[in-house]
Design an enzyme around this catalytic site. Sequence first.
Site, PDB file in Angstrom:
ATOM      1  N   LYS A 195      22.620  43.033  28.036  1.00 20.00           N
ATOM      2  CA  LYS A 195      23.719  42.924  27.067  1.00 20.00           C
ATOM      3  C   LYS A 195      23.707  41.501  26.529  1.00 20.00           C
ATOM      4  CE  LYS A 195      27.545  41.754  26.098  1.00 20.00           C
ATOM      5  NZ  LYS A 195      27.830  40.855  24.946  1.00 20.00           N
ATOM      6  N   GLU A 270      24.933  32.069  36.576  1.00 17.87           N
ATOM      7  CA  GLU A 270      24.487  30.761  36.062  1.00 17.87           C
ATOM      8  C   GLU A 270      25.555  30.319  35.075  1.00 17.87           C
ATOM      9  OE1 GLU A 270      22.037  29.135  37.139  1.00 17.87           O
ATOM     10  OE2 GLU A 270      20.780  30.641  38.113  1.00 17.87           O
ATOM     11  N   CYS A 304      23.622  24.284  29.073  1.00 21.99           N
ATOM     12  CA  CYS A 304      24.398  24.138  30.294  1.00 21.99           C
ATOM     13  C   CYS A 304      24.101  22.860  31.073  1.00 21.99           C
ATOM     14  CB  CYS A 304      24.157  25.355  31.168  1.00 21.99           C
ATOM     15  SG  CYS A 304      22.403  25.665  31.421  1.00 21.99           S
ATOM     16  N   GLU A 401      33.620  21.314  30.069  1.00 20.35           N
ATOM     17  CA  GLU A 401      32.339  21.491  29.392  1.00 20.35           C
ATOM     18  C   GLU A 401      32.644  21.663  27.897  1.00 20.35           C
ATOM     19  OE1 GLU A 401      30.225  25.273  29.685  1.00 20.35           O
ATOM     20  OE2 GLU A 401      28.446  24.096  30.174  1.00 20.35           O
TER      21      GLU A 401
HETATM   22  P1  NAP Z   1      30.557  33.609  27.688  1.00 21.30           P
HETATM   23  O1  NAP Z   1      31.623  33.656  26.710  1.00 21.30           O
HETATM   24  O2  NAP Z   1      30.895  33.560  29.130  1.00 21.30           O
HETATM   25  O3  NAP Z   1      29.622  34.862  27.380  1.00 21.30           O
HETATM   26  C1  NAP Z   1      28.422  35.106  28.060  1.00 21.30           C
HETATM   27  C2  NAP Z   1      28.112  36.586  27.978  1.00 21.30           C
HETATM   28  O4  NAP Z   1      29.089  37.315  28.710  1.00 21.30           O
HETATM   29  C3  NAP Z   1      28.137  37.132  26.566  1.00 21.30           C
HETATM   30  O5  NAP Z   1      27.134  38.124  26.437  1.00 21.30           O
HETATM   31  C4  NAP Z   1      29.517  37.739  26.491  1.00 21.30           C
HETATM   32  O6  NAP Z   1      29.633  38.731  25.517  1.00 21.30           O
HETATM   33  C5  NAP Z   1      29.645  38.318  27.880  1.00 21.30           C
HETATM   34  N1  NAP Z   1      31.006  38.607  28.317  1.00 21.30           N
HETATM   35  C6  NAP Z   1      32.177  38.095  27.854  1.00 21.30           C
HETATM   36  N2  NAP Z   1      33.228  38.647  28.521  1.00 21.30           N
HETATM   37  C7  NAP Z   1      32.695  39.519  29.414  1.00 21.30           C
HETATM   38  C8  NAP Z   1      33.263  40.386  30.391  1.00 21.30           C
HETATM   39  N3  NAP Z   1      34.564  40.475  30.592  1.00 21.30           N
HETATM   40  N4  NAP Z   1      32.419  41.121  31.142  1.00 21.30           N
HETATM   41  C9  NAP Z   1      31.085  41.039  30.979  1.00 21.30           C
HETATM   42  N5  NAP Z   1      30.503  40.259  30.066  1.00 21.30           N
HETATM   43  C10 NAP Z   1      31.294  39.495  29.293  1.00 21.30           C
HETATM   44  O7  NAP Z   1      29.582  32.371  27.445  1.00 21.30           O
HETATM   45  P2  NAP Z   1      28.988  31.901  26.058  1.00 21.30           P
HETATM   46  O8  NAP Z   1      30.091  31.238  25.324  1.00 21.30           O
HETATM   47  O9  NAP Z   1      28.229  33.001  25.420  1.00 21.30           O
HETATM   48  O10 NAP Z   1      27.903  30.842  26.541  1.00 21.30           O
HETATM   49  C11 NAP Z   1      28.209  29.524  26.819  1.00 21.30           C
HETATM   50  C12 NAP Z   1      28.373  29.321  28.322  1.00 21.30           C
HETATM   51  O11 NAP Z   1      27.181  29.691  29.001  1.00 21.30           O
HETATM   52  C13 NAP Z   1      28.596  27.880  28.675  1.00 21.30           C
HETATM   53  O12 NAP Z   1      29.626  27.752  29.606  1.00 21.30           O
HETATM   54  C14 NAP Z   1      27.270  27.463  29.309  1.00 21.30           C
HETATM   55  O13 NAP Z   1      27.338  26.420  30.203  1.00 21.30           O
HETATM   56  C15 NAP Z   1      26.833  28.709  29.954  1.00 21.30           C
HETATM   57  N6  NAP Z   1      25.389  28.666  30.181  1.00 21.30           N
HETATM   58  C16 NAP Z   1      24.938  28.491  31.462  1.00 21.30           C
HETATM   59  C17 NAP Z   1      23.586  28.424  31.722  1.00 21.30           C
HETATM   60  C18 NAP Z   1      23.085  28.227  33.126  1.00 21.30           C
HETATM   61  O14 NAP Z   1      21.945  28.538  33.388  1.00 21.30           O
HETATM   62  N7  NAP Z   1      23.872  27.745  34.045  1.00 21.30           N
HETATM   63  C19 NAP Z   1      22.672  28.546  30.687  1.00 21.30           C
HETATM   64  C20 NAP Z   1      23.153  28.718  29.396  1.00 21.30           C
HETATM   65  C21 NAP Z   1      24.531  28.790  29.169  1.00 21.30           C
HETATM   66  P3  NAP Z   1      30.054  38.393  23.989  1.00 21.30           P
HETATM   67  O15 NAP Z   1      29.664  37.004  23.707  1.00 21.30           O
HETATM   68  O16 NAP Z   1      29.270  39.364  23.240  1.00 21.30           O
HETATM   69  O17 NAP Z   1      31.502  38.612  23.888  1.00 21.30           O
END
Ligand code: NAP
Length: 499
Positions: A195, A270, A304, A401
């Site tokens: 997804k 992650e 991240c 962050e």
């Molecule tokens: P996010 O809002 O948490 O979304 C990540 C994914 O989860 C998206 O596909 C999102 O879908 C989905 N999602 C949202 N709500 C959900 C739920 N209730 N159940 C299941 N899935 C759900 O994060 P983002 O804004 O896309 O990405 C930025 C974040 O990713 C930052 O905090 C960054 O640090 C972190 N990140 C971490 C790493 C690592 O390796 N540690 C690497 C890259 C990024 P939709 O977006 O389609 O709504």
Amino acid sequence: MSAAIKISDAEKQVNEFLERTHQLFIGGKWVTAASAETIDVENPSTGQFLTRIAAGNAVDIDRAVASARNAFTSGPWQKMPASQRSLLLYRLADAIESNFEAIVLLESLDMGLPVTVGRHVDIPKAIEWLRYYAGWANKISGETPLASSGVTGFSFTLREPIGVAGLITPWNAVFLMAVNKIAPALAAGCTCVLKPAELAPMTALFLGDLIAQVGFPEGVVNIVTGLGPVAGQALVDHPGVNKISFTGSTRVGKSILQSAAGNLKRVTLELGGKSPIVVFADADLEKAAKAISGELFFKTGQYCAAGTRLFVHTKVFDPLVEKIVTRARTLKIGPSALSDSEMGPIISQKQLDRVMGYIDGARAQGATVVTGGGRIAREGYFVEATVLTNTRADMSVRQDEIFGPVICVDRFEDGDDLDKIASRANDSIYGLAAKIWTRDLGTAHQMARKLHTGSVIVNGGGGESPLPFGGVKMSGMGRENGLEGVLSYTELKSVAMGF
Ligand code: NAP
Ligand code: MG
């Protein structure tokens, strides 16, 4: 524009792809979603509509999980020798290579990744990691502990694929992250449902075509686009899913952990970070300044492990800050599809507002904006690379962050011992990565142990090595990459035989 202008093959391929009616990849085919609802996808370099994707829902997730389950329990995948699985992964890497420029361009239009970064970092890395994992497919093994292989019996362990894996990815490394989850899952013998994030899903969908092309059996990989709280949540709740591997925010990661408790799914998280960089007085300042300013604008700060809290020995504070600021001021900021753009846009208006909110908030609380600090008045979502001094550890700009090109620079004094410096670097709910710059081996080794993070990078090391990656504290659970990453898609079974 004259009709004589030749569009490159990659552009043509991407335009054709974008014009398609985007469906869901289930059971090896593109299928219509249960609901007719769609989600608009935009180009963050222009703020303009790019294409639309299907808004998958719980019905679609159910179909995708059933297809993955079917492929896992019956059919060719489950009987396939590991060496054949490995070959399919190698073929997928070759197919990516054959479509390299199209993927680079699509990633730049959809998520705003500068084409130079796509060409030199994300897409080559995806290929490299895919081949790395392909190599593991036929090398996963259990153990035969010597002590248990006595005269009265024989005992051993098996590493078995965990089953159906739900893979949920963020928008800041769309293609790389999709590959980096699918490849170890398949190497371990699992099947999966991916997804991708709604904000930038296009290269994950493009991958569907390549997966179909190289001949993976139907249902081994399924891709469902949709909203996180709808499609993502349905995947996390689904009793037919054995493991969730999630990369994204700490907020969503925490809720996933709770939802996964229903059938005790295995969970790898992650999550976010607020990584410290510590520069000692004996550091190679040229190298450090180049790497730190590179971190500031890499992916517009939307990654991240970005080093966002910089602690510098007072003796080298001024020259280091000057070098970083000079670089930030000469940075080429522009549309990600242009080859000379070093820094592209922020992903969306909402994220841009969020980044500006942190900068303005810090300014109001007394921080000094040494350079940057403003949004760039042009179409799309652009912000300047921003260096802040005079921030305090309790400010939100230092604790949260931000996911934008913003770094907070602070100093430490000559007499400060390593424990004091480490405790300031560790003053965060996150613990993803930490970076150290020193020529003193003793300092490097001691600091590496004192920092509470999943990774420590000394003098810009890294690059090729498939080291495990992940966080401590609120930065996550478990590890991806390396052998650890593959094993996280397996269950360990102990077999004890008596004679
Ligand atoms: P996010 O809002 O948490 O979304 C990540 C994914 O989860 C998206 O596909 C999102 O879908 C989905 N999602 C949202 N709500 C959900 C739920 N209730 N159940 C299941 N899935 C759900 O994060 P983002 O804004 O896309 O990405 C930025 C974040 O990713 C930052 O905090 C960054 O640090 C972190 N990140 C971490 C790493 C690592 O390796 N540690 C690497 C890259 C990024 P939709 O977006 O389609 O709504
Ligand atoms: Mg987009």
